[in-house]
Design an enzyme around this catalytic site. Structure first.
Site, PDB file in Angstrom:
ATOM      1  N   HIS A  64      39.321  40.964  47.715  1.00 22.68           N
ATOM      2  CA  HIS A  64      39.906  39.930  46.844  1.00 22.68           C
ATOM      3  C   HIS A  64      41.416  40.144  46.688  1.00 22.68           C
ATOM      4  O   HIS A  64      41.903  40.477  45.601  1.00 22.68           O
ATOM      5  CB  HIS A  64      39.192  40.031  45.495  1.00 22.68           C
ATOM      6  CG  HIS A  64      39.385  38.892  44.567  1.00 22.68           C
ATOM      7  ND1 HIS A  64      40.606  38.347  44.277  1.00 22.68           N
ATOM      8  CD2 HIS A  64      38.486  38.199  43.843  1.00 22.68           C
ATOM      9  CE1 HIS A  64      40.444  37.373  43.396  1.00 22.68           C
ATOM     10  NE2 HIS A  64      39.167  37.262  43.119  1.00 22.68           N
TER      11      HIS A  64
ATOM     12  N   GLU B 264      41.447  35.865  50.528  1.00 19.25           N
ATOM     13  CA  GLU B 264      40.396  36.871  50.544  1.00 19.25           C
ATOM     14  C   GLU B 264      39.458  36.701  51.740  1.00 19.25           C
ATOM     15  O   GLU B 264      38.963  35.598  51.976  1.00 19.25           O
ATOM     16  CB  GLU B 264      39.541  36.748  49.270  1.00 19.25           C
ATOM     17  CG  GLU B 264      40.348  36.572  48.006  1.00 19.25           C
ATOM     18  CD  GLU B 264      39.510  36.125  46.818  1.00 19.25           C
ATOM     19  OE1 GLU B 264      38.299  36.460  46.781  1.00 19.25           O
ATOM     20  OE2 GLU B 264      40.047  35.448  45.932  1.00 19.25           O
TER      21      GLU B 264
HETATM   22  C1  BG6 Z   1      38.016  34.351  42.716  1.00 21.38           C
HETATM   23  C2  BG6 Z   1      36.908  33.410  42.336  1.00 21.38           C
HETATM   24  O1  BG6 Z   1      37.725  34.961  43.922  1.00 21.38           O
HETATM   25  O2  BG6 Z   1      38.128  35.339  41.698  1.00 21.38           O
HETATM   26  C3  BG6 Z   1      37.247  32.792  40.991  1.00 21.38           C
HETATM   27  O3  BG6 Z   1      36.762  32.453  43.351  1.00 21.38           O
HETATM   28  C4  BG6 Z   1      37.479  33.872  39.941  1.00 21.38           C
HETATM   29  O4  BG6 Z   1      36.213  31.936  40.603  1.00 21.38           O
HETATM   30  C5  BG6 Z   1      38.523  34.807  40.458  1.00 21.38           C
HETATM   31  O5  BG6 Z   1      37.899  33.284  38.732  1.00 21.38           O
HETATM   32  C6  BG6 Z   1      38.874  35.963  39.517  1.00 21.38           C
HETATM   33  O6  BG6 Z   1      37.755  36.668  39.142  1.00 21.38           O
HETATM   34  P1  BG6 Z   1      37.851  37.791  38.073  1.00 21.38           P
HETATM   35  O7  BG6 Z   1      36.459  38.199  37.719  1.00 21.38           O
HETATM   36  O8  BG6 Z   1      38.622  38.925  38.664  1.00 21.38           O
HETATM   37  O9  BG6 Z   1      38.572  37.201  36.884  1.00 21.38           O
END
Ligand code: BG6
Length: 303
Positions: A170, A274
């Site tokens: 991510h 990602e």
């Molecule tokens: C992204 C998702 O990869 O991550 C989103 O597609 C999400 O929906 C975002 O809000 C952040 O996630 P988190 O849990 O780190 O706040």
């Protein structure tokens, strides 16, 4: 700092420091690159080739506390992505990013530092969500900080029954201004729009991706994609293997304001690109089998 985390010798270019709240942080500096990685989540929080501005974005408001997700860097999502295939799983993005990953090896070859971290089901016992996906597994994460950043996540089924998992790397990319950014390489591919009130049918991307509001898309594409950062004067290219999807995310104003770990206006300075295997692209692994998803990040100034 956990004892099991620090049993390997570190090259002179790498130091292990006590980060905020006692989180263990590996910090490296060589003539080729600088970088940082938290053992919690095996979470890369910085990387830059020598002479370049920082490539990886971290929020100044990130929580930095045991078993809490960090905001920014390269969170590893496993064994599910987001709320999972049936939208019911929590914590969001699984528990691998909350776990303390033991360091297996560290080496510096001509200024490129490679760290290997390894996590098993035994390491995640007791973490939030661990009871929801209880298969025996071994994750090996190999990270090379050099002129390029190269990461590879290998999932091995160490049990006697098949299992299915989702995963993502991510990655938060640091940019000058989201209004002056485009993403090349996804034109012609289909995506699922996961932003609120978006249509549920897949949409075809026409040309480059640009940003005018909350953007949360799962692309059915694994082609190399580049963030063209006009304000920053550079191109950051992500090439991946072993992934079926590319996720593009920026929370924009309202969603960022609702998150305690985003500073005011910080949403302007980041975009997530990602490599992922999510939803229909979840991976099935037979006993003894393994699967690797890798990504390489490179910076140049051809914009
Ligand atoms: C992204 C998702 O990869 O991550 C989103 O597609 C999400 O929906 C975002 O809000 C952040 O996630 P988190 O849990 O780190 O706040």
């Amino acid at each position: 700092m956990t004892e099991k985390s620090i049993i390997v010798d570190l090259p002179d270019s790498v130091e292990l420091v006590d980060g905020p709240s006692g989180l263990s942080l590996l910090r490296l500096s060589t003539p080729v690159a600088t970088g940082e990685l938290y053992l919690q989540g095996a979470h890369i929080s910085a990387w830059a080739p020598a002479g370049e501005a920082e490539v990886i974005w971290m929020s100044k408001a990130s929580m930095l506390a045991p078993a809490q997700p960090l905001r920014g860097g390269v969170p590893i999502c496993f064994p599910w992505f987001g709320p999972g295939r049936d939208s019911s799983m929590s914590p969001v993005h699984g528990y691998a990013r909350l776990a303390d990953w033991p360091l297996a090896s560290a080496e510096d070859v001509d200024g490129t530092v490679t760290l290997v971290l390894r996590l098993t089901d035994a390491d995640v016992a007791g973490l939030p969500g661990a009871e929801k996906w209880q298969h025996p597994f071994e994750l090996t994460y190999r990270v090379s900080f050099g002129l390029e950043l190269a990461v590879a996540l290998t999932v091995r089924n160490t049990g006697t029954e098949e299992f299915v998992f989702e995963e993502a790397l991510h990655t938060y990319i640091a940019i000058g201004d989201i209004h002056r950014v485009r993403i090349e390489g996804l034109g012609g591919s289909q995506y699922l729009d996961r932003a609120p009130d978006a249509p549920t049918e897949r949409v075809t991307q026409i040309g480059s991706v640009t940003f005018t509001g909350e953007t949360d898309r799962l692309y059915y594409s694994a082609s190399p994609a580049s963030v063209i950062d006009i304000a920053g004067g550079r191109r950051i290219t992500v090439a991946s293997d072993g992934s079926a999807n590319t996720v593009v995310w920026n929370p924009w104003i309202t969603k960022a304001a609702a998150m305690a770990d985003y500073g005011a206006e910080e949403w302007r300075e980041m975009v997530c690109l990602e490599a992922a295997n999510a939803l229909e692209s979840a991976v099935t692994l037979n006993p003894g089998a393994e699967h690797t998803m890798s990504a390489q990040y490179a910076v140049d100034h051809s914009i």
